[in-house]
Design an enzyme around this catalytic site. Sequence first.
Site, PDB file in Angstrom:
ATOM      1  N   ARG A  99       4.356  12.613  -2.606  1.00 45.86           N
ATOM      2  CA  ARG A  99       5.246  13.051  -0.672  1.00 45.86           C
ATOM      3  C   ARG A  99       6.253  12.393  -0.076  1.00 45.86           C
ATOM      4  NH1 ARG A  99       0.782  13.238   3.407  1.00 45.86           N
ATOM      5  NH2 ARG A  99       2.448  15.072   4.260  1.00 45.86           N
ATOM      6  N   ARG A 142      14.023   4.149  12.207  1.00 48.74           N
ATOM      7  CA  ARG A 142      12.006   4.611  11.851  1.00 48.74           C
ATOM      8  C   ARG A 142      12.198   4.339  13.190  1.00 48.74           C
ATOM      9  NH1 ARG A 142       9.802   5.261   6.236  1.00 48.74           N
ATOM     10  NH2 ARG A 142       8.651   6.314   7.755  1.00 48.74           N
ATOM     11  N   GLU A 188      12.511  -9.358   0.796  1.00 52.10           N
ATOM     12  CA  GLU A 188      12.230  -7.800   1.766  1.00 52.10           C
ATOM     13  C   GLU A 188      12.654  -6.729   1.564  1.00 52.10           C
ATOM     14  OE1 GLU A 188      12.206  -8.460   5.623  1.00 52.10           O
ATOM     15  OE2 GLU A 188      10.552  -6.693   5.908  1.00 52.10           O
ATOM     16  N   HIS A 206      12.732  -2.740   1.470  1.00 48.44           N
ATOM     17  CA  HIS A 206      12.485  -1.546   2.247  1.00 48.44           C
ATOM     18  C   HIS A 206      13.225  -0.286   1.244  1.00 48.44           C
ATOM     19  CE1 HIS A 206       9.653  -2.772   4.204  1.00 48.44           C
ATOM     20  NE2 HIS A 206      10.703  -3.685   4.494  1.00 48.44           N
ATOM     21  N   ILE A 207      12.783   1.026   0.513  1.00 54.38           N
ATOM     22  CA  ILE A 207      14.191   1.779   0.571  1.00 54.38           C
ATOM     23  C   ILE A 207      14.306   2.325   1.131  1.00 54.38           C
ATOM     24  CG2 ILE A 207      13.116   4.249  -0.679  1.00 54.38           C
ATOM     25  CD1 ILE A 207      10.923   2.322  -2.364  1.00 54.38           C
ATOM     26  N   PRO A 244       0.838  -1.321  -0.135  1.00 55.56           N
ATOM     27  CA  PRO A 244       0.043   0.108   0.083  1.00 55.56           C
ATOM     28  C   PRO A 244       0.978   1.124   0.298  1.00 55.56           C
ATOM     29  CG  PRO A 244       0.021  -0.949   1.944  1.00 55.56           C
ATOM     30  CD  PRO A 244       0.612  -2.117   1.045  1.00 55.56           C
ATOM     31  N   ASN A 245       0.357   1.769  -0.672  1.00 52.62           N
ATOM     32  CA  ASN A 245       0.958   3.270  -0.984  1.00 52.62           C
ATOM     33  C   ASN A 245       2.511   3.411  -1.776  1.00 52.62           C
ATOM     34  OD1 ASN A 245      -1.243   5.037   0.450  1.00 52.62           O
ATOM     35  ND2 ASN A 245      -0.417   3.826   2.357  1.00 52.62           N
ATOM     36  N   ALA A 254       3.849  -0.996   4.666  1.00 52.05           N
ATOM     37  CA  ALA A 254       3.058  -0.615   6.025  1.00 52.05           C
ATOM     38  C   ALA A 254       2.460  -2.342   6.392  1.00 52.05           C
ATOM     39  CB  ALA A 254       1.597  -0.075   6.198  1.00 52.05           C
ATOM     40  N   TYR A 288      11.658   8.756   0.594  1.00 50.19           N
ATOM     41  CA  TYR A 288      11.215   8.057  -0.125  1.00 50.19           C
ATOM     42  C   TYR A 288      11.503   8.038  -1.782  1.00 50.19           C
ATOM     43  CZ  TYR A 288       7.931   6.005   3.039  1.00 50.19           C
ATOM     44  OH  TYR A 288       7.434   5.815   4.428  1.00 50.19           O
ATOM     45  N   ASP A 296       2.419 -15.859   6.149  1.00 47.83           N
ATOM     46  CA  ASP A 296       1.644 -17.305   5.690  1.00 47.83           C
ATOM     47  C   ASP A 296       1.900 -17.575   4.553  1.00 47.83           C
ATOM     48  OD1 ASP A 296       1.324 -17.818   8.262  1.00 47.83           O
ATOM     49  OD2 ASP A 296      -0.762 -17.365   8.337  1.00 47.83           O
ATOM     50  N   ASN A 346       8.141  -5.181  -1.288  1.00 51.41           N
ATOM     51  CA  ASN A 346       7.947  -4.269  -0.242  1.00 51.41           C
ATOM     52  C   ASN A 346       6.689  -4.340  -0.063  1.00 51.41           C
ATOM     53  OD1 ASN A 346       8.174  -2.096   1.256  1.00 51.41           O
ATOM     54  ND2 ASN A 346       9.085  -1.231  -0.247  1.00 51.41           N
TER      55      ASN A 346
END
Length: 144
Positions: free
Chosen positions: A17, A106, A97, A99-100, A9-10, A76, A22, A86, A73
């Site tokens: 933004r 964080r 996995e 993440h940017i 998501p997002n 959230a 990011y 699962d 990725n």
Amino acid sequence: MKLFVINGPNLNMLGIREPGIYGSESYKDLCEMIKKHAADRNIEVDIFQSNHEGDLVDKIQSAYGVCDGIVINPAAYTHTSVAILDAVKAVAVPTVEVHISDVSKREDFRQISYIRSACDTTIAGHGFNVYIEAMDYLIDKYGE
Ligand code: CA2
């Protein structure tokens, strides 16, 4: 070799933004970078993004017997989703996995990753390049 790149998501809002976290490039830029790298490495890639947990689970399940690796990725859902964990366990396709941002530096709630235990490795904090690093990891380890 065929890889799935799955985004949560997002991530479709990238560049709009929070450029300090990011970057200023868009989701379209990210997809173009991934496609170019796949062509350079002579592999097939299927890129998918959804804001919906069940759609992400469906996409992971569709990897079973179809692709050789997943770059994901979960955004959230990294920090909340047992369902995505699962699904990755169920298909048993090698998964990285990504993440940017550097999630380790964080907020406390970003320190939990449900999916991590089912992944080969985690790559985070190198901007869009994490996708390239993850693709190379899977190609070098599992590609012909
Ligand atoms: O650093 C990452 O790649 C994240 O997976 C990005 C997620 C965040 O929830 C994770 O903790 C770390 C957020 C996805 C994108 O969120 C945006 C927020 C504002 C503007 C554009 C995108």
